[in-house]
Enzyme design. Structure first.
Site, PDB file in Angstrom:
ATOM      1  CB  VAL A  36     -19.293   6.400 -34.148  1.00  0.00           C
ATOM      2  CG1 VAL A  36     -19.454   5.377 -35.268  1.00  0.00           C
ATOM      3  CG2 VAL A  36     -17.858   6.905 -34.101  1.00  0.00           C
ATOM      4  CE  LYS A  40      -7.757   3.311 -34.710  1.00  0.00           C
ATOM      5  NZ  LYS A  40      -7.589   4.767 -34.851  1.00  0.00           N
TER       6      LYS A  40
HETATM    7  P1  NAP Z   1     -18.587   9.089 -27.907  1.00  0.00           P
HETATM    8  O1  NAP Z   1     -18.895  10.246 -28.780  1.00  0.00           O
HETATM    9  O2  NAP Z   1     -17.951   9.331 -26.595  1.00  0.00           O
HETATM   10  O3  NAP Z   1     -19.944   8.266 -27.704  1.00  0.00           O
HETATM   11  C1  NAP Z   1     -20.068   7.234 -26.780  1.00  0.00           C
HETATM   12  C2  NAP Z   1     -21.546   6.915 -26.619  1.00  0.00           C
HETATM   13  O4  NAP Z   1     -21.673   5.832 -25.725  1.00  0.00           O
HETATM   14  C3  NAP Z   1     -22.348   8.070 -26.036  1.00  0.00           C
HETATM   15  O5  NAP Z   1     -23.601   8.167 -26.672  1.00  0.00           O
HETATM   16  C4  NAP Z   1     -22.550   7.663 -24.558  1.00  0.00           C
HETATM   17  O6  NAP Z   1     -23.782   8.116 -24.006  1.00  0.00           O
HETATM   18  C5  NAP Z   1     -22.591   6.158 -24.702  1.00  0.00           C
HETATM   19  N1  NAP Z   1     -22.171   5.477 -23.489  1.00  0.00           N
HETATM   20  C6  NAP Z   1     -20.981   5.552 -22.842  1.00  0.00           C
HETATM   21  N2  NAP Z   1     -20.968   4.743 -21.764  1.00  0.00           N
HETATM   22  C7  NAP Z   1     -22.182   4.143 -21.721  1.00  0.00           C
HETATM   23  C8  NAP Z   1     -22.796   3.223 -20.856  1.00  0.00           C
HETATM   24  N3  NAP Z   1     -22.142   2.736 -19.793  1.00  0.00           N
HETATM   25  N4  NAP Z   1     -24.056   2.828 -21.122  1.00  0.00           N
HETATM   26  C9  NAP Z   1     -24.727   3.316 -22.180  1.00  0.00           C
HETATM   27  N5  NAP Z   1     -24.189   4.189 -23.056  1.00  0.00           N
HETATM   28  C10 NAP Z   1     -22.942   4.606 -22.833  1.00  0.00           C
HETATM   29  O7  NAP Z   1     -17.644   8.039 -28.657  1.00  0.00           O
HETATM   30  P2  NAP Z   1     -17.472   7.841 -30.219  1.00  0.00           P
HETATM   31  O8  NAP Z   1     -16.420   8.782 -30.714  1.00  0.00           O
HETATM   32  O9  NAP Z   1     -18.763   7.814 -30.898  1.00  0.00           O
HETATM   33  O10 NAP Z   1     -16.782   6.391 -30.243  1.00  0.00           O
HETATM   34  C11 NAP Z   1     -17.533   5.224 -30.056  1.00  0.00           C
HETATM   35  C12 NAP Z   1     -16.644   4.019 -30.380  1.00  0.00           C
HETATM   36  O11 NAP Z   1     -16.192   4.115 -31.733  1.00  0.00           O
HETATM   37  C13 NAP Z   1     -15.373   3.917 -29.537  1.00  0.00           C
HETATM   38  O12 NAP Z   1     -15.054   2.559 -29.356  1.00  0.00           O
HETATM   39  C14 NAP Z   1     -14.320   4.574 -30.418  1.00  0.00           C
HETATM   40  O13 NAP Z   1     -13.018   4.137 -30.135  1.00  0.00           O
HETATM   41  C15 NAP Z   1     -14.773   4.100 -31.771  1.00  0.00           C
HETATM   42  N6  NAP Z   1     -14.359   4.914 -32.906  1.00  0.00           N
HETATM   43  C16 NAP Z   1     -14.549   6.253 -32.894  1.00  0.00           C
HETATM   44  C17 NAP Z   1     -14.190   6.995 -34.009  1.00  0.00           C
HETATM   45  C18 NAP Z   1     -14.352   8.477 -34.050  1.00  0.00           C
HETATM   46  O14 NAP Z   1     -13.901   9.098 -35.020  1.00  0.00           O
HETATM   47  N7  NAP Z   1     -14.985   9.113 -33.073  1.00  0.00           N
HETATM   48  C19 NAP Z   1     -13.648   6.349 -35.135  1.00  0.00           C
HETATM   49  C20 NAP Z   1     -13.480   4.955 -35.119  1.00  0.00           C
HETATM   50  C21 NAP Z   1     -13.849   4.246 -33.993  1.00  0.00           C
HETATM   51  P3  NAP Z   1     -24.118   9.682 -23.793  1.00  0.00           P
HETATM   52  O15 NAP Z   1     -24.114  10.280 -25.179  1.00  0.00           O
HETATM   53  O16 NAP Z   1     -25.484   9.689 -23.205  1.00  0.00           O
HETATM   54  O17 NAP Z   1     -23.054  10.208 -22.921  1.00  0.00           O
HETATM   55  N1  HSE Z   2      -9.430   8.499 -32.003  1.00  0.00           N
HETATM   56  C1  HSE Z   2      -9.295   7.730 -33.186  1.00  0.00           C
HETATM   57  C2  HSE Z   2      -8.401   8.470 -34.163  1.00  0.00           C
HETATM   58  C3  HSE Z   2     -10.641   7.492 -33.810  1.00  0.00           C
HETATM   59  O1  HSE Z   2      -8.168   9.662 -33.966  1.00  0.00           O
HETATM   60  O2  HSE Z   2      -7.919   7.848 -35.110  1.00  0.00           O
HETATM   61  C4  HSE Z   2     -10.596   6.553 -34.985  1.00  0.00           C
HETATM   62  O3  HSE Z   2     -10.266   5.265 -34.577  1.00  0.00           O
END
Ligand code: NAP
Ligand code: HSE
Length: 438
Positions: free
Chosen positions: A15, A207
């Site tokens: 994201v 959610k």
């Molecule tokens: P992700 O791909 O795992 O990215 C997490 C990021 O946070 C990475 O860049 C990671 O760094 C960084 N990070 C983790 N721990 C850290 C720490 N202690 N200090 C500094 N940086 C740290 O996760 P994501 O899918 O983007 O999701 C992020 C958030 O959005 C979550 O809360 C998730 O539930 C929410 N969300 C995700 C989606 C989706 O479709 N993916 C949709 C809605 C909401 P590195 O890259 O260096 O490892």
């Molecule tokens: N892991 C979550 C999903 C990301 O699959 O809906 C969006 O909140």
């Protein structure tokens, strides 16, 4: 030109990297729409050397989310790290205490600490926006918090997890295993860092808890939710459902009852031809039933980098457009101090139809036993379908699918305990609730 809005992004994963990239590529149109530029002044993630597919030249790198959150060079802290504690929680607290508005996509955190953070934001007169936390790209928080001010909501429900819906769709469409579908969802960036949150229903519960708070003006109570995931759903269930005119969806449902609020997350049979039955793949849908508007069904992409970034940037743009001194919508639609205590209705009292798939030993008396236990518990059957007989060890086994008319969870449990005690079952019954769906 007005002063730029300076933002710091913590987390540059699926994201965060999309947010940074889109803010750059759409910088001109965002400036026009917001009346001022939006400038990323600081970022942080764990690994500074990783290629994120986005140009970070000229943007200050911070070693930790907390350091970024405390910086005086940002106006808005965007938390995209994830997790319900640790760096995400500490940095949001720091950002609010430092006088920065906050945008987050973190539903796990809001489900656990949302009220505390709302109190802090409201006390400081700051904005805490979280559109991306529920149903990805669908603008459901804004719709419920702002556009439905004239309504009392009676029921809110939906497909709230893109990963689970993607898995169920691929299992049905492509007949591939649960594990292969999950691996694809992870590759596409849909799944949580720990995918058990997706498949065991906890992400949907987080959610739903947020939607419930906005819908009913109650404190967020994710721990009270009855939760069942989809990891026990088999191709046999999917085929049997289809044969009977249903599709299996992981639904979150919240409604006001006479004894409290019923909140539940579980696999659900929805009619094949219903609108929600047609919501496939990573698409989410949120249904809202309210007194003034009637019924709404909002649908759109529920996960994925760009769809989620759309909601995050919408939240940032709202802050860019907000006028100094203007009171924003409270975090959960009413001031956090005025949220009512949450009262959970008993799941045993839940009334509805049920789909029950049983694998039985093919013996005389099995059907009489089944029918007898159902009748003794006042359960009326809408249909019985049987398939058989498959050789299973010493004997032959049959699959029996029962669909009941409306009954209660308690009666179903009592009847199935009695069926189990008779010794006719080969394995635990599969019970899936049927939802009257829009
Ligand atoms: P992700 O791909 O795992 O990215 C997490 C990021 O946070 C990475 O860049 C990671 O760094 C960084 N990070 C983790 N721990 C850290 C720490 N202690 N200090 C500094 N940086 C740290 O996760 P994501 O899918 O983007 O999701 C992020 C958030 O959005 C979550 O809360 C998730 O539930 C929410 N969300 C995700 C989606 C989706 O479709 N993916 C949709 C809605 C909401 P590195 O890259 O260096 O490892
Ligand atoms: N892991 C979550 C999903 C990301 O699959 O809906 C969006 O909140």
């Amino acid at each position: 030109m007005n002063e730029p809005l300076r933002i710091g992004i913590a987390g540059l994963g699926t994201v965060g990297a999309s947010v940074a990239r889109i803010l750059k590529s759409k910088s001109n149109s965002l400036t026009h729409r917001c009346g001022r530029p939006i400038e990323v002044t600081g970022v942080t993630a764990r690994d500074r050397t990783k290629d994120r597919g986005v140009d970070l030249a000229g943007i200050e790198w911070f070693d930790t989310p907390e350091a970024l959150a405390a910086s005086s060079d940002i106006d808005v802290f965007v938390e995209l790290v994830g997790g319900d504690s640790g760096a995400a929680l500490d940095s949001i607290r720091t950002a609010l205490r430092s006088g920065h508005h906050v945008v987050t996509a973190n539903k796990a955190l809001l489900a656990k600490h949302g009220v505390e953070l709302a109190l802090l934001a409201e006390e400081k007169g700051l904005i805490l926006n979280y559109e991306a936390a529920v149903a990805g790209g669908i603008p459901v928080i804004k719709t419920m918090r702002e556009s439905l001010a004239a309504n009392d909501v009676s029921r809110v429900y939906g497909i709230l997890n893109g990963t689970a819906n993607y898995i169920l769709t691929r299992m049905e469409r492509d007949e591939i295993s649960f594990e292969d579908c999950l691996a694809d969802a992870q590759r596409l960036g849909y799944a949580e860092a720990d995918p058990t949150f997706d498949v065991e229903g906890f992400d949907t519960a987080h959610k739903l808890a947020i939607l419930t708070s906005i819908a009913f003006g109650t404190r967020v109570a994710a721990d009270e939710i009855y939760v069942e995931g989809i990891s026990n759903i088999t191709l046999a269930d999917i085929h049997a459902a289809r044969e009977l005119g249903y599709r299996i969806k992981l639904l979150g449902v919240a409604l006001r009852t006479a004894t409290g609020i019923e909140q539940r997350v579980h696999p659900t049979m929805v009619p094949l031809g219903s609108m929600i039955g047609q919501v496939d793949s990573v698409t989410n849908a949120v249904g809202i039933e309210a007194d003034t508007v009637g019924s709404l069904l909002l649908s759109g992409p529920g996960a994925g980098g760009d769809a989620t970034a759309s909601a995050v940037i919408g939240d940032v743009a709202d802050i860019a457009k907000s006028l100094p001194g203007h009171q924003e919508a409270p975090v959960f639609g009413r001031p956090a101090k005025e949220l009512e205590p949450y009262q959970q209705a008993e799941i045993a009292a839940h009334a509805g139809g049920y789909f029950i798939r049983l694998t039985v030993h093919d013996r005389i008396g099995v059907f009489a036993s089944l029918a007898g236990h159902m009748a003794r518990n006042d359960i009326s059957l809408a249909s019985i379908v049987q398939h058989g007989g498959v050789k299973g060890g010493e004997d032959t086994q049959k699959t029996v699918v029962l669909v009941t008319h409306e009954t209660t969870e308690a009666d179903i449990r009592t009847a199935l305990e009695a069926v189990l005690a008779d010794g006719h079952l080969v394995s635990k019954p599969q019970v899936i609730r049927i939802e009257p769906a829009g």
